[in-house]
Design a protein around this motif. Structure first.
Motif, PDB file in Angstrom:
ATOM      1  N   GLY A 134      60.089  43.577  40.467  1.00  0.00           N
ATOM      2  CA  GLY A 134      59.251  42.408  40.206  1.00  0.00           C
ATOM      3  C   GLY A 134      57.861  42.723  39.705  1.00  0.00           C
ATOM      4  O   GLY A 134      57.389  42.157  38.728  1.00  0.00           O
ATOM      5  N   ARG A 135      57.196  43.660  40.362  1.00  0.00           N
ATOM      6  CA  ARG A 135      55.807  43.915  39.990  1.00  0.00           C
ATOM      7  C   ARG A 135      55.670  44.908  38.847  1.00  0.00           C
ATOM      8  O   ARG A 135      54.571  45.360  38.526  1.00  0.00           O
ATOM      9  N   VAL A 136      56.791  45.207  38.205  1.00  0.00           N
ATOM     10  CA  VAL A 136      56.726  45.885  36.909  1.00  0.00           C
ATOM     11  C   VAL A 136      55.913  45.029  35.948  1.00  0.00           C
ATOM     12  O   VAL A 136      55.220  45.545  35.070  1.00  0.00           O
ATOM     13  N   PHE A 137      55.984  43.707  36.131  1.00  0.00           N
ATOM     14  CA  PHE A 137      55.155  42.810  35.318  1.00  0.00           C
ATOM     15  C   PHE A 137      53.689  43.205  35.434  1.00  0.00           C
ATOM     16  O   PHE A 137      52.962  43.242  34.426  1.00  0.00           O
ATOM     17  N   CYS A 138      53.241  43.489  36.661  1.00  0.00           N
ATOM     18  CA  CYS A 138      51.823  43.771  36.896  1.00  0.00           C
ATOM     19  C   CYS A 138      51.360  45.041  36.199  1.00  0.00           C
ATOM     20  O   CYS A 138      50.258  45.090  35.649  1.00  0.00           O
ATOM     21  N   SER A 139      52.178  46.089  36.240  1.00  0.00           N
ATOM     22  CA  SER A 139      51.738  47.388  35.730  1.00  0.00           C
ATOM     23  C   SER A 139      52.154  47.660  34.285  1.00  0.00           C
ATOM     24  O   SER A 139      51.529  48.474  33.612  1.00  0.00           O
ATOM     25  N   TRP A 140      53.185  46.966  33.792  1.00  0.00           N
ATOM     26  CA  TRP A 140      53.705  47.256  32.465  1.00  0.00           C
ATOM     27  C   TRP A 140      53.512  46.125  31.457  1.00  0.00           C
ATOM     28  O   TRP A 140      53.641  46.350  30.255  1.00  0.00           O
ATOM     29  N   VAL A 141      53.245  44.907  31.902  1.00  0.00           N
ATOM     30  CA  VAL A 141      53.175  43.764  30.989  1.00  0.00           C
ATOM     31  C   VAL A 141      51.827  43.052  31.040  1.00  0.00           C
ATOM     32  O   VAL A 141      51.234  42.767  29.993  1.00  0.00           O
ATOM     33  N   CYS A 182      44.246  42.353  41.582  1.00  0.00           N
ATOM     34  CA  CYS A 182      45.689  42.631  41.544  1.00  0.00           C
ATOM     35  C   CYS A 182      46.265  42.914  42.931  1.00  0.00           C
ATOM     36  O   CYS A 182      47.387  42.505  43.237  1.00  0.00           O
ATOM     37  N   GLY A 183      45.528  43.618  43.758  1.00  0.00           N
ATOM     38  CA  GLY A 183      46.059  44.056  45.038  1.00  0.00           C
ATOM     39  C   GLY A 183      45.820  43.122  46.198  1.00  0.00           C
ATOM     40  O   GLY A 183      46.403  43.312  47.272  1.00  0.00           O
ATOM     41  N   HIS A 184      44.959  42.113  46.013  1.00  0.00           N
ATOM     42  CA  HIS A 184      44.593  41.275  47.152  1.00  0.00           C
ATOM     43  C   HIS A 184      44.631  39.773  46.893  1.00  0.00           C
ATOM     44  O   HIS A 184      44.852  39.007  47.831  1.00  0.00           O
ATOM     45  N   LEU A 185      44.390  39.344  45.657  1.00  0.00           N
ATOM     46  CA  LEU A 185      44.206  37.918  45.412  1.00  0.00           C
ATOM     47  C   LEU A 185      45.226  37.275  44.476  1.00  0.00           C
ATOM     48  O   LEU A 185      45.508  36.081  44.612  1.00  0.00           O
ATOM     49  N   CYS A 186      45.772  38.012  43.545  1.00  0.00           N
ATOM     50  CA  CYS A 186      46.580  37.408  42.486  1.00  0.00           C
ATOM     51  C   CYS A 186      47.897  36.827  43.021  1.00  0.00           C
ATOM     52  O   CYS A 186      48.772  37.574  43.481  1.00  0.00           O
ATOM     53  N   PRO A 187      48.097  35.515  42.933  1.00  0.00           N
ATOM     54  CA  PRO A 187      49.341  34.926  43.421  1.00  0.00           C
ATOM     55  C   PRO A 187      50.533  35.239  42.531  1.00  0.00           C
ATOM     56  O   PRO A 187      51.682  35.216  42.988  1.00  0.00           O
ATOM     57  N   LEU A 188      50.282  35.542  41.262  1.00  0.00           N
ATOM     58  CA  LEU A 188      51.375  35.913  40.369  1.00  0.00           C
ATOM     59  C   LEU A 188      51.985  37.245  40.806  1.00  0.00           C
ATOM     60  O   LEU A 188      53.208  37.407  40.833  1.00  0.00           O
ATOM     61  N   GLY A 189      51.114  38.191  41.183  1.00  0.00           N
ATOM     62  CA  GLY A 189      51.601  39.455  41.716  1.00  0.00           C
ATOM     63  C   GLY A 189      52.353  39.265  43.021  1.00  0.00           C
ATOM     64  O   GLY A 189      53.369  39.918  43.286  1.00  0.00           O
ATOM     65  N   ALA A 190      51.862  38.329  43.852  1.00  0.00           N
ATOM     66  CA  ALA A 190      52.547  38.024  45.111  1.00  0.00           C
ATOM     67  C   ALA A 190      53.931  37.461  44.845  1.00  0.00           C
ATOM     68  O   ALA A 190      54.911  37.809  45.523  1.00  0.00           O
ATOM     69  N   PHE A 191      54.037  36.584  43.849  1.00  0.00           N
ATOM     70  CA  PHE A 191      55.333  36.003  43.505  1.00  0.00           C
ATOM     71  C   PHE A 191      56.310  37.086  43.050  1.00  0.00           C
ATOM     72  O   PHE A 191      57.461  37.127  43.487  1.00  0.00           O
ATOM     73  N   TYR A 192      55.847  37.960  42.156  1.00  0.00           N
ATOM     74  CA  TYR A 192      56.742  38.998  41.646  1.00  0.00           C
ATOM     75  C   TYR A 192      57.076  40.041  42.709  1.00  0.00           C
ATOM     76  O   TYR A 192      58.112  40.708  42.634  1.00  0.00           O
ATOM     77  N   SER A 193      56.223  40.180  43.725  1.00  0.00           N
ATOM     78  CA  SER A 193      56.561  41.105  44.820  1.00  0.00           C
ATOM     79  C   SER A 193      57.752  40.581  45.623  1.00  0.00           C
ATOM     80  O   SER A 193      58.526  41.372  46.182  1.00  0.00           O
TER      81      SER A 193
END
Length: 267
Positions: A85-92, A181-192
């Protein structure tokens, strides 16, 4: 760092496809290669792609969506369930370019910790986004998302996107490491959440590990490398792993490698 290079190539490649398709009218056989933005797009005029988080917010408002949008969300969700899921965060995600730049500068100037935000805050913001969407009748996070704002304005023209970029950059630089990215982003939370089911994982070889700590120092989500857990599991199962590959290239003993998920043992 070979994976950092590939991450940048992927991020810039996706962004370039969006920009050139719109601004240069770049087409393949008379069809735009990638039309739209990260929220909703169409690949080669046939394959719909939609951000599942945005789609769920719209559904929370009580609105109905056409089949193509729902299909696009399903396609994207299945893709990230497979690759992490969080490939989005680091790759996209284009925001990753901003936060990584802030982190490199922060590591050199070492500013004092101003605020300590709990990593669980992003899940509360995620829940709040759905609640506000249901109450207000609009996709709440999409209205204020610096990620969507930055990506749309890079494609269609900058207006206030630089303000969002500057806010994230200086917040990460002076307030807290990986604050957005590590504490606040809800999009990252969703993809996690999707990442908990992903097939592509980081395999860990405990036999060669010397517990030097290099992996913890380089990882943007160091809690996923809890040695007590990964020594037992032999694999990183946490949905918050971004599959960025930093631990693979940093580990002097080559303890980490990409691998296919194996069945987790339950004691």
């Amino acid at each position: 760092n070979r994976y950092r290079i590939w991450r940048r190539v992927t991020q810039m490649g996706i962004l370039t496809l969006f920009i050139t398709s719109f601004r240069l009218d770049w087409k393949l056989g008379g069809v735009e290669i990638l039309e739209g933005n990260l929220t909703a797009s169409k690949f080669i005029g046939i394959i719909p792609l939609s951000d599942p988080f945005a789609v769920l917010q719209i559904l929370a408002t009580g609105s109905s969506l056409i089949f193509d949008v729902l299909l696009g969300a399903a396609i994207v969700a299945v893709f990230y369930i497979i690759v992490g899921g969080r490939v989005f965060c680091s790759w996209v995600c284009p925001g990753n370019l901003i936060t990584d730049s802030a982190q490199r500068i922060r590591s050199k100037i070492r500013p004092p910790l101003v605020l300590k935000i709990n990593r669980q805050a992003r899940y509360y913001i995620l829940a709040l986004a759905f609640l506000l969407s249901a109450l207000s009748g609009v996709a709440a996070f999409e209205w204020v998302s610096p990620i969507s704002m930055l990506h749309r304005e890079l494609i269609f023209g900058m207006k206030f996107g630089w303000a969002a970029v500057a806010t994230i950059f200086f917040f990460d630089l002076f307030i807290q490491k990986q604050a957005w990215c590590g504490h606040l982003c809800p999009l990252g939370a969703f993809y996690s959440i999707l990442g908990k089911f992903s097939l592509l994982r980081i395999r860990f070889d405990k036999e060669t590990c010397t517990k030097c700590g290099d992996c913890h120092r380089i990882c943007p989500e160091p809690q996923v490398l809890n040695l007590n857990v990964i020594f037992q599991d032999g694999m990183v199962y946490s949905g918050n792993c971004t599959n960025c590959g930093r631990c693979i290239t940093r580990c002097p003993e080559d303890c980490f490698q990409f691998s296919i998920r194996k069945r987790k043992r339950i004691n």
